[in-house]
Design a protein around this motif. Structure first.
Motif, mmCIF file in Angstrom:
data_model
loop_
_atom_site.group_PDB
_atom_site.id
_atom_site.type_symbol
_atom_site.label_atom_id
_atom_site.label_comp_id
_atom_site.label_asym_id
_atom_site.label_seq_id
_atom_site.Cartn_x
_atom_site.Cartn_y
_atom_site.Cartn_z
ATOM 1 N N LEU A 205 15.748 3.548 -5.313
ATOM 2 C CA LEU A 205 14.598 4.025 -4.539
ATOM 3 C C LEU A 205 14.874 5.405 -3.957
ATOM 4 O O LEU A 205 14.208 5.832 -3.019
ATOM 5 N N SER A 206 15.832 6.109 -4.521
ATOM 6 C CA SER A 206 16.311 7.355 -3.918
ATOM 7 C C SER A 206 15.266 8.457 -3.862
ATOM 8 O O SER A 206 15.351 9.352 -3.017
ATOM 9 N N LYS A 207 14.254 8.417 -4.717
ATOM 10 C CA LYS A 207 13.223 9.450 -4.647
ATOM 11 C C LYS A 207 12.387 9.311 -3.377
ATOM 12 O O LYS A 207 11.634 10.221 -3.021
ATOM 13 N N HIS A 208 12.566 8.183 -2.694
ATOM 14 C CA HIS A 208 11.885 7.971 -1.416
ATOM 15 C C HIS A 208 12.880 8.029 -0.246
ATOM 16 O O HIS A 208 12.563 7.566 0.854
ATOM 17 N N PRO B 188 0.800 -1.226 0.000
ATOM 18 C CA PRO B 188 0.000 0.000 0.000
ATOM 19 C C PRO B 188 0.833 1.277 0.000
ATOM 20 O O PRO B 188 0.329 2.345 -0.339
ATOM 21 N N ASN B 189 2.124 1.170 0.343
ATOM 22 C CA ASN B 189 2.981 2.359 0.382
ATOM 23 C C ASN B 189 3.320 2.884 -1.003
ATOM 24 O O ASN B 189 3.625 4.061 -1.163
ATOM 25 N N ALA B 190 3.306 1.999 -2.005
ATOM 26 C CA ALA B 190 3.571 2.380 -3.399
ATOM 27 C C ALA B 190 4.872 3.162 -3.552
ATOM 28 O O ALA B 190 4.933 4.165 -4.257
ATOM 29 N N LEU B 191 5.938 2.674 -2.921
ATOM 30 C CA LEU B 191 7.246 3.320 -3.045
ATOM 31 C C LEU B 191 7.983 2.708 -4.236
ATOM 32 O O LEU B 191 8.939 1.956 -4.097
ATOM 33 N N HIS B 192 7.533 3.052 -5.431
ATOM 34 C CA HIS B 192 8.083 2.466 -6.645
ATOM 35 C C HIS B 192 9.513 2.946 -6.898
ATOM 36 O O HIS B 192 9.889 4.070 -6.541
ATOM 37 N N GLY B 193 10.288 2.097 -7.520
ATOM 38 C CA GLY B 193 11.654 2.441 -7.863
ATOM 39 C C GLY B 193 11.894 2.364 -9.352
ATOM 40 O O GLY B 193 10.976 2.125 -10.145
ATOM 41 N N SER B 194 13.143 2.559 -9.739
ATOM 42 C CA SER B 194 13.519 2.474 -11.149
ATOM 43 C C SER B 194 14.749 1.584 -11.292
ATOM 44 O O SER B 194 15.634 1.581 -10.435
ATOM 45 N N PHE B 195 14.780 0.832 -12.389
ATOM 46 C CA PHE B 195 15.866 -0.104 -12.646
ATOM 47 C C PHE B 195 16.833 0.519 -13.633
ATOM 48 O O PHE B 195 16.464 1.412 -14.403
ATOM 49 N N ALA B 196 18.052 0.046 -13.628
ATOM 50 C CA ALA B 196 19.075 0.614 -14.501
ATOM 51 C C ALA B 196 19.018 0.048 -15.910
ATOM 52 O O ALA B 196 19.868 0.358 -16.741
ATOM 53 N N ALA B 197 18.020 -0.784 -16.192
ATOM 54 C CA ALA B 197 17.836 -1.353 -17.532
ATOM 55 C C ALA B 197 16.363 -1.698 -17.675
ATOM 56 O O ALA B 197 15.614 -1.697 -16.700
#
Length: 271
Positions: A50-53, A16-25
């Motif tokens: 996950l640095s935006k969080h 439920p926190n929805a702390l989405h991240g991004s992958f390097a590929a």
């Protein structure tokens, strides 16, 4: 769950926190069979960011990181890291060659501890857990064989004096990349008890109640003998380093960090 397999870089947090991240590929290029469904492959040059969080995740004092991994041996393969975007203020959970390793630095000297060297079979999934308890210290667990290590230091990400600016899975500030596969990454804001760690390994529902630690000085002689037998008797599992018993009104979990007790000449035998 690391099930992403689209032609994009999104790593989805299904909580439920929805702390989405991004992958390097693209996750489509790295997706493969996982422990539960799918997993992401890490080449040593890719990480999930996950640095935006960081502001939120950097507030953690107590925490538990749980994940399933397939490991390709090598030095400093990062699993989960917090940092100030540099190397002077950081906390890292990693696989270092054959050991599971927990390290941290807060502007001063580097500190760390590790399990004994472990066997890693190619293609096998291993459940690894890193726990920080502000009352009891740090614990590393590999659930498959009960291997564990403990340290009384209780510093958490919230204690890093320079603050947390970067949070990653599988890397540390563009370096020390993990090589292998990762699945079912879970980050809790409590120190999970031993029963919940076991439940995660078995794929069962957890209680979500934090561990309660009883200092060694408050144990009876019989409880100390129980600990000695669990630690020294090869017929008993390592999991009995933690002794659970029913109290008058609640169940408590006993976790010993730095025992100083020495057994009597003829200690009782428990089987």
């Amino acid at each position: 769950p690391m099930d992403d397999r689209a032609a994009d870089v999104r790593v989805t947090d299904t909580s439920p926190n929805a702390l989405h991240g991004s992958f390097a590929a693209n996750t489509a290029d790295s997706s493969g069979p996982g422990k539960a469904d799918r997993s992401l492959g890490f080449s040593g040059k890719t990480a999930a960011d996950l640095s935006k969080h960081a502001a939120e995740l950097g507030k953690l004092k107590d925490f538990t990181v749980s994940m399933w991994i397939q490991h390709t041996p090598g030095p400093s393969r990062m699993l989960f890291t917090w940092s100030d975007d540099g190397m002077k203020h950081r906390m890292q959970a990693e696989v270092h060659n054959a050991t599971l390793h927990f390290g941290w630095q807060n502007g001063g000297a580097w500190r760390s501890f590790a399990t004994r060297p472990l066997k890693w079979k190619p293609g096998q999934w291993y459940h690894v857990v890193f726990i920080n308890d502000s009352n009891a210290g740090k614990t590393i667990v590999r659930s498959n064989d009960g291997a564990r290590a403990m340290n009384p230091d209780a510093i958490g990400p919230a204690d890093l004096r320079a603050g947390v600016k970067r949070v990653q899975i599988g890397g540390l500030n563009g370096a020390y990349g993990f090589t292998g596969r990762i699945d079912d990454v879970r980050l809790y804001n409590i120190a999970l008890c031993n029963a919940d760690v076991r439940a995660l390994f078995l794929g069962k529902k957890i209680s979500g109640k934090p561990a309660v630690t009883i200092p060694l000085a408050k144990l009876s002689d019989l409880e100390k003998d129980w600990y000695f037998q669990a630690e020294k008797n090869p017929l008993l599992p390592r999991a009995k380093e933690e002794i659970a018993w029913a109290g008058e009104t609640a169940k408590r979990t006993l976790r010993l960090l730095t025992p100083t007790y020495r057994p009597p000449a003829d200690p009782p035998s428990f089987t």
